[in-house]
Enzyme design. Structure first.
Site, PDB file in Angstrom:
ATOM      1  N   TRP A  11       3.198  14.392  -1.153  1.00 24.60           N
ATOM      2  CA  TRP A  11       1.914  14.945  -1.917  1.00 24.60           C
ATOM      3  C   TRP A  11       2.180  13.447  -3.360  1.00 24.60           C
ATOM      4  O   TRP A  11       1.634  13.729  -3.439  1.00 24.60           O
ATOM      5  CB  TRP A  11       2.540  16.421  -2.508  1.00 24.60           C
ATOM      6  CG  TRP A  11       2.295  17.050  -1.139  1.00 24.60           C
ATOM      7  CD1 TRP A  11       1.492  16.809  -0.191  1.00 24.60           C
ATOM      8  CD2 TRP A  11       1.894  18.689  -1.652  1.00 24.60           C
ATOM      9  NE1 TRP A  11       1.748  18.235   0.805  1.00 24.60           N
ATOM     10  CE2 TRP A  11       1.559  19.587  -0.420  1.00 24.60           C
ATOM     11  CE3 TRP A  11       2.194  19.587  -2.651  1.00 24.60           C
ATOM     12  CZ2 TRP A  11       1.508  21.030  -0.149  1.00 24.60           C
ATOM     13  CZ3 TRP A  11       1.741  20.955  -2.487  1.00 24.60           C
ATOM     14  CH2 TRP A  11       1.430  21.504  -1.736  1.00 24.60           C
ATOM     15  N   LYS A  12       3.355  12.856  -2.422  1.00 22.59           N
ATOM     16  CA  LYS A  12       3.600  11.992  -4.188  1.00 22.59           C
ATOM     17  C   LYS A  12       3.427  12.427  -5.446  1.00 22.59           C
ATOM     18  O   LYS A  12       3.322  13.755  -5.921  1.00 22.59           O
ATOM     19  CB  LYS A  12       2.418  10.693  -3.815  1.00 22.59           C
ATOM     20  CG  LYS A  12       3.616  10.040  -2.076  1.00 22.59           C
ATOM     21  CD  LYS A  12       3.040   8.740  -2.207  1.00 22.59           C
ATOM     22  CE  LYS A  12       3.409   8.457  -0.800  1.00 22.59           C
ATOM     23  NZ  LYS A  12       2.544   7.137  -0.305  1.00 22.59           N
ATOM     24  N   HIS A 102      12.296   6.258  -0.553  1.00 17.13           N
ATOM     25  CA  HIS A 102      11.138   6.164  -0.003  1.00 17.13           C
ATOM     26  C   HIS A 102      10.612   4.736  -1.082  1.00 17.13           C
ATOM     27  O   HIS A 102      10.695   4.450  -2.376  1.00 17.13           O
ATOM     28  CB  HIS A 102      10.026   7.321  -0.953  1.00 17.13           C
ATOM     29  CG  HIS A 102       8.976   6.547  -0.894  1.00 17.13           C
ATOM     30  ND1 HIS A 102       7.608   5.855  -0.934  1.00 17.13           N
ATOM     31  CD2 HIS A 102       7.950   7.560   0.376  1.00 17.13           C
ATOM     32  CE1 HIS A 102       6.806   6.034  -0.571  1.00 17.13           C
ATOM     33  NE2 HIS A 102       6.850   6.583   0.282  1.00 17.13           N
ATOM     34  N   GLU A 104       8.683   3.396  -2.573  1.00 17.81           N
ATOM     35  CA  GLU A 104       7.899   3.435  -4.070  1.00 17.81           C
ATOM     36  C   GLU A 104       8.920   3.571  -4.981  1.00 17.81           C
ATOM     37  O   GLU A 104       8.803   2.980  -6.326  1.00 17.81           O
ATOM     38  CB  GLU A 104       6.886   4.424  -4.235  1.00 17.81           C
ATOM     39  CG  GLU A 104       5.272   4.473  -3.264  1.00 17.81           C
ATOM     40  CD  GLU A 104       4.579   5.220  -2.390  1.00 17.81           C
ATOM     41  OE1 GLU A 104       5.061   5.897  -3.066  1.00 17.81           O
ATOM     42  OE2 GLU A 104       3.829   5.343  -2.424  1.00 17.81           O
ATOM     43  N   GLU A 174       9.144   2.860   7.311  1.00 18.53           N
ATOM     44  CA  GLU A 174       7.157   2.889   6.464  1.00 18.53           C
ATOM     45  C   GLU A 174       7.034   1.721   6.085  1.00 18.53           C
ATOM     46  O   GLU A 174       7.827   1.215   5.663  1.00 18.53           O
ATOM     47  CB  GLU A 174       7.244   3.709   5.608  1.00 18.53           C
ATOM     48  CG  GLU A 174       7.789   5.186   5.729  1.00 18.53           C
ATOM     49  CD  GLU A 174       7.081   6.255   4.313  1.00 18.53           C
ATOM     50  OE1 GLU A 174       6.293   6.807   4.830  1.00 18.53           O
ATOM     51  OE2 GLU A 174       7.609   5.500   3.587  1.00 18.53           O
ATOM     52  N   SER A 220       0.178   5.326   6.850  1.00 15.11           N
ATOM     53  CA  SER A 220      -1.337   5.315   6.980  1.00 15.11           C
ATOM     54  C   SER A 220      -1.210   6.554   7.957  1.00 15.11           C
ATOM     55  O   SER A 220      -2.798   5.829   8.917  1.00 15.11           O
ATOM     56  CB  SER A 220      -2.431   3.838   7.119  1.00 15.11           C
ATOM     57  OG  SER A 220      -2.303   3.707   5.181  1.00 15.11           O
ATOM     58  N   GLY A 241       1.393  10.762   4.056  1.00 12.57           N
ATOM     59  CA  GLY A 241       0.971  10.117   2.046  1.00 12.57           C
ATOM     60  C   GLY A 241      -0.500  11.107   2.369  1.00 12.57           C
ATOM     61  O   GLY A 241      -0.954  12.338   2.476  1.00 12.57           O
TER      62      GLY A 241
HETATM   63  O1  G3H Z   1       5.980   9.436   2.471  1.00 11.29           O
HETATM   64  C1  G3H Z   1       4.285   8.366   2.797  1.00 11.29           C
HETATM   65  C2  G3H Z   1       4.122   7.087   3.083  1.00 11.29           C
HETATM   66  O2  G3H Z   1       4.419   6.740   2.255  1.00 11.29           O
HETATM   67  C3  G3H Z   1       2.710   6.828   3.676  1.00 11.29           C
HETATM   68  O3  G3H Z   1       2.046   7.356   3.074  1.00 11.29           O
HETATM   69  O4  G3H Z   1       0.573   7.910   5.107  1.00 11.29           O
HETATM   70  O5  G3H Z   1      -0.333   7.443   2.204  1.00 11.29           O
HETATM   71  O6  G3H Z   1       0.218   5.908   3.729  1.00 11.29           O
HETATM   72  P1  G3H Z   1       0.025   7.240   3.084  1.00 11.29           P
END
Ligand code: G3H
Length: 258
Positions: A11-12, A102, A104, A174, A220, A241
């Site tokens: 969910w970030k 991750h 990020e 990723e 994505s 994500g």
């Molecule tokens: O942790 C998930 C990934 O960073 C993918 O994010 O599905 O928004 O591209 P996304």
């Protein structure tokens, strides 16, 4: 190999604890409606730290089979580390998984392979499962260095870990250029790197370890693209994500076998 596919929703930094409970409740109802078999395709969500206690209450109260975990963890055990959250704290909250490294975190918080390695070790020590993330940026991909780059990140992240611990791991590949950009790697792109990672696990550890580790693709992923990705022999699930914040999309991803 009998690797159970895993669909994990990251969910970030989204959703307060009230919104988190709503999303999870709807996800659970949607999957229940479809009689989702959680033994066949495992489902997990990775909320922000501040939502985990509420998620735990809901999951326990409703005896949900959806698992949950955290997006990060401290390399320290306890003490004067203001703002940090330990693996033991996450264990106490009933977490199953914890992301380590991750992209990020690597990009905005300067996490090196050594830090990712320390985090993975702490998560394992606490009895939880790290989801170790690797992936290349666009320049490396264009220079055709992507497999080598990811394999090196794996070497760095797993150094010193025991084979029996590595066996339990989840790895997420990723490609950074595909995260949140709408740009999905082709299924063949995902397979190439993931097979490379599995090959390295076989060299470093053993064929049986390589065969046990689940390796996910992330970047994505949508309901429309999940089928092609999951058709690849070495891809064992997805780290999702953006689409994990939409119930119908994420449920559709979990139901890729329909
Ligand atoms: O942790 C998930 C990934 O960073 C993918 O994010 O599905 O928004 O591209 P996304």
């Amino acid at each position: 190999a009998a690797r159970t596919p895993l669909m994990a929703g990251n969910w970030k930094m989204n959703l307060n604890h009230v919104e988190a409970v709503h999303l999870l409740q709807k996800l659970s109802w949607t999957l229940q409606d479809k009689k989702h078999d959680f033994e066949r395709v495992e489902v997990a969500v990775l909320p922000p730290f501040t939502d985990i206690r509420s998620v735990q209450t809901l999951v326990d109260g409703d005896r949900m089979k959806i698992k949950y975990g955290a997006q990060d963890v401290s390399v320290h055990d306890a003490g004067a580390y203001t703002g940090e959250i330990s693996a033991a704290m996450l264990s106490k909250l009933g977490c199953t998984y914890v992301l380590a490294g991750h992209s990020e975190r690597r990009q905005y918080h300067h996490e090196t392979d050594a830090v990712v390695n320390a985090k993975a070790a702490k998560v394992l020590e606490a009895g939880l499962i790290p989801i170790v993330c690797v992936g290349e940026g666009l320049e490396i991909r264009q220079a055709d260095g992507h497999v080598e780059h990811c394999v090196n990140q794996i070497d760095g992240a797993l150094v010193g870990l025991k084979a029996d611990d590595v066996r339990k791991l989840v790895i997420a590949y990723e490609p950074v250029w595909a995260i949140g950009t709408g740009e999905v790697a082709t299924p063949e792109d995902a397979q190439e790197v993931i097979a490379g990672i599995r090959g390295r696990l076989e060299e470093t550890f053993s064929p049986s370890v390589a065969d046990s580790v689940r390796i996910l693709y992330g970047g994505s992923v949508k309901m429309a693209s999940v089928g092609g990705i999951m058709a690849q022999p070495d891809v064992d699930g997805c780290l999702v994500g953006g689409a994990s914040l939409q119930v119908d999309e994420f449920a559709g991803i979990c139901r890729y076998l329909d």
